[in-house]
Design a protein around this motif. Structure first.
Motif, mmCIF file in Angstrom:
data_model
loop_
_atom_site.group_PDB
_atom_site.id
_atom_site.type_symbol
_atom_site.label_atom_id
_atom_site.label_comp_id
_atom_site.label_asym_id
_atom_site.label_seq_id
_atom_site.Cartn_x
_atom_site.Cartn_y
_atom_site.Cartn_z
ATOM 1 N N ARG A 143 1.034 -1.146 -0.036
ATOM 2 C CA ARG A 143 -0.055 -0.188 -0.086
ATOM 3 C C ARG A 143 0.905 1.059 0.139
ATOM 4 N N TRP A 144 0.448 2.329 -1.012
ATOM 5 C CA TRP A 144 1.110 3.574 -0.791
ATOM 6 C C TRP A 144 0.385 4.790 -1.092
ATOM 7 N N ASP A 145 0.419 5.550 -0.027
ATOM 8 C CA ASP A 145 -0.582 6.780 0.025
ATOM 9 C C ASP A 145 0.116 7.963 -0.167
ATOM 10 N N ARG B 256 -0.380 11.256 1.641
ATOM 11 C CA ARG B 256 0.284 11.531 2.960
ATOM 12 C C ARG B 256 1.679 10.963 2.792
ATOM 13 N N ALA B 257 2.086 10.470 1.920
ATOM 14 C CA ALA B 257 3.694 9.901 1.628
ATOM 15 C C ALA B 257 4.052 9.004 2.725
ATOM 16 N N PHE B 258 3.195 7.960 2.793
ATOM 17 C CA PHE B 258 3.601 6.835 3.704
ATOM 18 C C PHE B 258 2.891 5.460 3.085
ATOM 19 N N GLY B 259 3.614 4.385 3.401
ATOM 20 C CA GLY B 259 2.853 3.235 2.985
ATOM 21 C C GLY B 259 2.977 1.870 3.834
ATOM 22 N N PHE B 260 2.689 0.735 3.396
ATOM 23 C CA PHE B 260 3.060 -0.454 4.209
ATOM 24 C C PHE B 260 3.758 -1.384 3.495
ATOM 25 N N ILE B 261 4.591 -2.060 4.057
ATOM 26 C CA ILE B 261 5.259 -3.581 3.527
ATOM 27 C C ILE B 261 4.808 -4.623 4.260
ATOM 28 N N ILE C 172 6.196 1.886 -5.557
ATOM 29 C CA ILE C 172 4.808 1.483 -6.395
ATOM 30 C C ILE C 172 4.407 0.012 -5.688
ATOM 31 N N GLU C 173 2.951 0.178 -5.683
ATOM 32 C CA GLU C 173 2.411 -1.102 -5.064
ATOM 33 C C GLU C 173 3.071 -2.313 -5.448
#
Length: 227
Positions: free
Chosen positions: A9-11, A14-19, A42-43
């Motif tokens: 996921r990449w927002d 808000r300039a953050f995401g999850f791995i 990129i997701e």
């Protein structure tokens, strides 16, 4: 020991995401400043990272980098048996970054010029006895430090889902004279720089502040002497 995972996921706003990693139960948070590339993640991209745990929160990834021998592609297209694959043009591939860097350098020098002009106005006011030296510079330093800290607080609040500072309050600080501290904070924390409406209002407050300061300095010249 570095771990491997996939960006799930990449927002961009808000300039953050999850791995997601097979070595960690929970999804791992990461911020754009922890990503060692010039472009946004990129997701679906496989990455390597260092994992930390701070203050009882969930896991966080640092030094996130695309895994070797992987190519970032938004999504695969169906194969066309009649398609001809042309070699990628090196010139076209490298044309955008220099242009972007040139614009950023132009903005940087323009901002430095505005800050120099701003300081010149305050020094002129002191020379003309419009301001007192110590109170003025003490107030400006404190105001800009407070503005810088408030941006940092708002950035952390945005990442953690806590109570936020309103944009009107941020703009008010800039209008009062904290706009240099706000500018440095925006770039140091990558906060509010990608939101066009905020940037337009921010630069409008800078212009209003400079015009108001200039008007305060030259106003006595237009006053008619009494007697």
């Amino acid at each position: 020991m570095r771990k491997k995972g996939t960006v799930i996921r990449w927002d961009s706003a808000r300039a953050f995401g999850f791995i997601r990693s097979p070595d960690t139960v929970a999804d791992i948070f990461f911020h754009i400043r922890d990503y060692g590339e010039n472009r946004h993640p990129i997701e679906g991209t496989e990455v390597t990272f260092d994992e930390i745990h701070v203050g009882g929160k969930g896991p966080r990834a640092l030094k996130v980098e695309p895994a070797r021998n992987t190519v970032q592609e938004p999504r695969s297209l169906p194969e066309d048996p009649n398609a001809v694959i042309l070699p990628r043009s090196p010139t076209a591939a490298r044309s955008t970054p220099p242009q972007t860097t040139k614009r950023e350098n132009q903005l940087l020098w323009a901002t430095m010029g505005l800050m120099a002009f701003w300081l010149l106005l305050w020094l002129a006011g002191i020379a003309l006895d419009r301001f007192s030296t110590i109170p003025v510079f003490s107030s400006l330093i404190i105001l800009n430090l407070v503005t810088f800290y408030i941006y940092l607080y708002d950035k952390n609040a945005a990442e953690e889902g806590n109570w936020r500072i309103s944009e009107n309050q941020l703009h008010s600080l800039a209008l009062l004279g904290g706009w240099p501290g706000a500018w440095f904070a925006q770039r140091a924390f990558h906060h509010k720089i990608s939101k066009t409406s905020f940037q337009i209002t921010y630069w409008a407050t800078v212009a209003l502040h400079l015009l108001g300061l200039l008007a305060w300095l030259i106003w006595p010249a237009f006053q008619t002497p009494v007697g």
